[in-house]
Design a protein around this motif. Sequence first.
Motif, PDB file in Angstrom:
ATOM      1  N   THR A  99     -87.240   7.758  35.716  1.00 53.91           N
ATOM      2  CA  THR A  99     -87.113   9.073  36.347  1.00 53.91           C
ATOM      3  C   THR A  99     -87.063  10.133  35.263  1.00 53.91           C
ATOM      4  OG1 THR A  99     -84.702   8.994  36.352  1.00 53.91           O
ATOM      5  CG2 THR A  99     -85.829   8.149  38.314  1.00 53.91           C
ATOM      6  N   GLU A 124     -89.901  13.800  49.430  1.00 50.75           N
ATOM      7  CA  GLU A 124     -90.803  13.219  48.446  1.00 50.75           C
ATOM      8  C   GLU A 124     -92.255  13.609  48.709  1.00 50.75           C
ATOM      9  OE1 GLU A 124     -90.403   9.033  48.193  1.00 50.75           O
ATOM     10  OE2 GLU A 124     -88.273   9.081  47.647  1.00 50.75           O
ATOM     11  N   ALA A 167     -78.994  11.312  38.456  1.00 53.23           N
ATOM     12  CA  ALA A 167     -80.204  11.786  39.132  1.00 53.23           C
ATOM     13  C   ALA A 167     -81.444  11.444  38.331  1.00 53.23           C
ATOM     14  CB  ALA A 167     -80.130  13.295  39.366  1.00 53.23           C
ATOM     15  N   TYR A 185     -83.563  18.246  48.122  1.00 50.19           N
ATOM     16  CA  TYR A 185     -83.080  17.646  49.358  1.00 50.19           C
ATOM     17  C   TYR A 185     -83.675  16.255  49.578  1.00 50.19           C
ATOM     18  CZ  TYR A 185     -81.454  22.385  50.207  1.00 50.19           C
ATOM     19  OH  TYR A 185     -80.826  23.612  50.093  1.00 50.19           O
ATOM     20  N   ASN A 186     -84.227  15.675  48.488  1.00 47.08           N
ATOM     21  CA  ASN A 186     -84.784  14.315  48.497  1.00 47.08           C
ATOM     22  C   ASN A 186     -86.049  14.179  49.336  1.00 47.08           C
ATOM     23  OD1 ASN A 186     -82.812  13.157  46.756  1.00 47.08           O
ATOM     24  ND2 ASN A 186     -81.385  13.070  48.478  1.00 47.08           N
ATOM     25  N   ILE A 189     -89.885  14.878  43.798  1.00 44.42           N
ATOM     26  CA  ILE A 189     -88.779  14.910  44.754  1.00 44.42           C
ATOM     27  C   ILE A 189     -88.062  16.250  44.631  1.00 44.42           C
ATOM     28  CG2 ILE A 189     -86.637  13.781  45.465  1.00 44.42           C
ATOM     29  CD1 ILE A 189     -87.711  11.219  44.203  1.00 44.42           C
TER      30      ILE A 189
END
Length: 875
Positions: A600, A641, A484, A638-639, A635
Amino acid sequence: MTIYMPLFLRAAPLNFATTIKRMAQTVMTNLYIPAYYQQKQISMNAMKRKRNGVVALLMMLTLSLVPLQAQRYVLTAVAPEGSTYLTLSPSDSVILLTAASHQYAATVKTNLKVNATASQTWCGTSLENGTLNISVPANTENDVRETTVALTAKDGRNASIRLQQLGLHPQVIVAERAVSLINNDTRFTLTLAANTGFTQTLPAWVKQTGKTADRQTGAVCYEYTAEAMAQPGLREDKIILSPEGGTPVTVSVSQSFEGYPRFAVMCDLHFGNQKGEGPLVKVPQALRHLLSKGSIDALFVCGDLTDGGTQEQYADFKRVFANTDNIPAGVKVYCVQGDHDNYDADGHENFRTATGQPLDQFIDIKGYPFILVSIRGRRGYDGYGNTEREFLKKSLARAAEDYPGKPIFVFTHVPAYGTVYGSCAGEGGWGSSQLTDILEQYPQIVLFTGHSHFPLGDPRSISQNVFTSVNAGSSTYSEIEPDAVDEGIHPDQYDRITEGLIVQADGNSNLEIQRWDTYSNEEILPRWHVTAPHDGTAFTYKDRTGGKAPWFAETDRLTVSDITEDGCTMTFPQATDDEAVHRYVVEITGKDGRAVSSRTCFSGYYLNSRQPKSFTMTFNGIAEETELTARVRAIDSYNNESAPLVSETFRIAAYTPDPDTERPTADLLDVVWDSNGEATDISEQNSTITHGTELPVMADKASENGHVPHFSGNSQCYYRVDYAGNAAMKTAFQNAFSLETVYTPDNLSNMCVLSGQENGFAGIEQASGGQICFYAYVGGGYKILKSNVTATAGETYHVVATYDAAAGVTRLFVNGKPAGEMAAKGTMAFPGNENAHWAPHSSLPKSGTPPLKIKVENGRSAAYAGHLSKGLLGI
């Protein structure tokens, strides 16, 4: 024809069965039981069953010696011990009749010959085919008359019925003499028979809500509802039934209320594990913080009490849990066994000895069912067997029948696959499917589990697919899903996360679930609510998509600073979400909008008030461009953005390596090949290099002073170096080292170019799509450094990866230029399997194969003690 018995049986023919039984018992006691018990160590109940079998066998063998009448006696009057039964329906235990004549039938369940007799001659009885028939003539007397119908069998079992019949005088009779409502039960009934009108005097908190007449008896069942008590306590009163012209009848009524269940849940204590401050510090602190939040009935611990199930680890557990400073008086502790608790050969016994509890339990707390199921296997995914399944199946059926309308609380270690955060595909899959078919039959289940160590602050830690599933967090350290973020599954301060739950039921069986950060002693909001009815129609945590996307404030800025030929530094603030921001993606884009570098980072939401207010990230090895722009997107879990936060444009100066830099000496490994494909280590280690059953095709590269192997993807074509027994290599790998390779990929699939990874160590990889990366297993998980270089098939890349434990960083250099840097704090860990080898131009787990399709143009595979710096890479 009469068959005569032997003389020793003729002396007491009526005691034949008893005589045979005693003979058999004597044989069993003196001969059979001790031998069998010593060999099999069976329980006394099992021995009785064995003994009963012998009794029955002896009886059958002697039947031919008994007259026919004796045979009937044996067969009908004696049943095997432990298997006889004689039951009546509870509603038949008291029968009220009007003064008229009646024929009443009651069902009797038995496997014995039963006699039915009444204590008064006016009541007739007969028993046929499981039905008790009662005949009562009309009562012409003034007063109520009463009799007892007794059911008796020759093995001593019995049951009785109290029968009352009204007379001619005005009267009311009632079956129940007292009513006791426990744990705030509110509904009850009284069965009445009357031959005149009557009035009821009820307590102020009781109301009559209905009635149903029984045509067979003439009695009436009156239904009542009591008001629920708002506060714990006890109240008592009377119901007075006053017949017109008759004597009043009094029924006492009491109602007690201990309150609704309020309990705490923890998981994964791992006594014996020393991550961070260790369980002897973190667990007592977590207990004190969690159990100080008001009155708690019980604490449930969902497994992995220990790290390995040893007696020494359980001794630490007992010491902490026996300390009244940690657990207040009156709080009962219930535990289930986790997979780690089974690692020791005596794990089951150690658990039972330390906890004083069975592996599986069914308990009642204030009128609610609680089911605890341990895992008996050593693997979380497939550790549940038939014993656990059968206990769960029977317990759920019992709970559903005995506790209608209420949630059923179930505690075990491993979540059902595909339910809560951490149990799903793509999140590590820390779930089991072995109990799912049973659990899915009961939507009223509220399942509490751990195992994954995933944080409670993530909204996915509660789910309601078919039933409610709740993650209980961890009390030793936390993890997040693989890949992730660049930091891996163990981001910063993961070992300073301990969590737990407090669950409160109310009068309507609604549940409020509090999440607690037991390290910082603060609540994680919002609270979760599991509402009635518990039949699946009121699920609010089903098919969630995360609500609003995260957002940055209008005043938030992404700034770029420290711009040099090496790279630049990015700073940006924490975004906001309606639940939790999970991570950030930070990119540097060129003039055409194409990303030239991407990173990330984790939001740190599991730190709660300790969560960072802003983030600073360093980018290295950025290609020089006239116009560069940075952007960051937040993010959620639940993704969803956020809109990007964008920086002003900037430029990186060109980097020129020093032409006078001398090539360093590869002192840990330096591989060369001969024309046949045999490999030799020419470093001072002179390590033995073995290969698979196939050798690669070799190309003579005189310009490179050597031969170059071409790997075509054959799984038996590999080289490997054993570093497990090399102290110099292992010391360097734990402190500071550099890996160097030169490779030319045939394609852009995932390949481990120079790697020793098998749940440990490090390696240079080409990710699927071509991005060049460095994986290092540091601080309990892989730290993934993604370079700013994406390979092109057929092009050659000179890659150097370094690890510096003292500085806590990893770095990548591609083609002599800086290509990335990231924090990597903690200890470098090697694979748990000491036979895992280091594989030049492949990744070779002991039990796996390296299907690599790579082409190495100059065959460079080397390793250095110490971390190479930019100044040493101008080669």
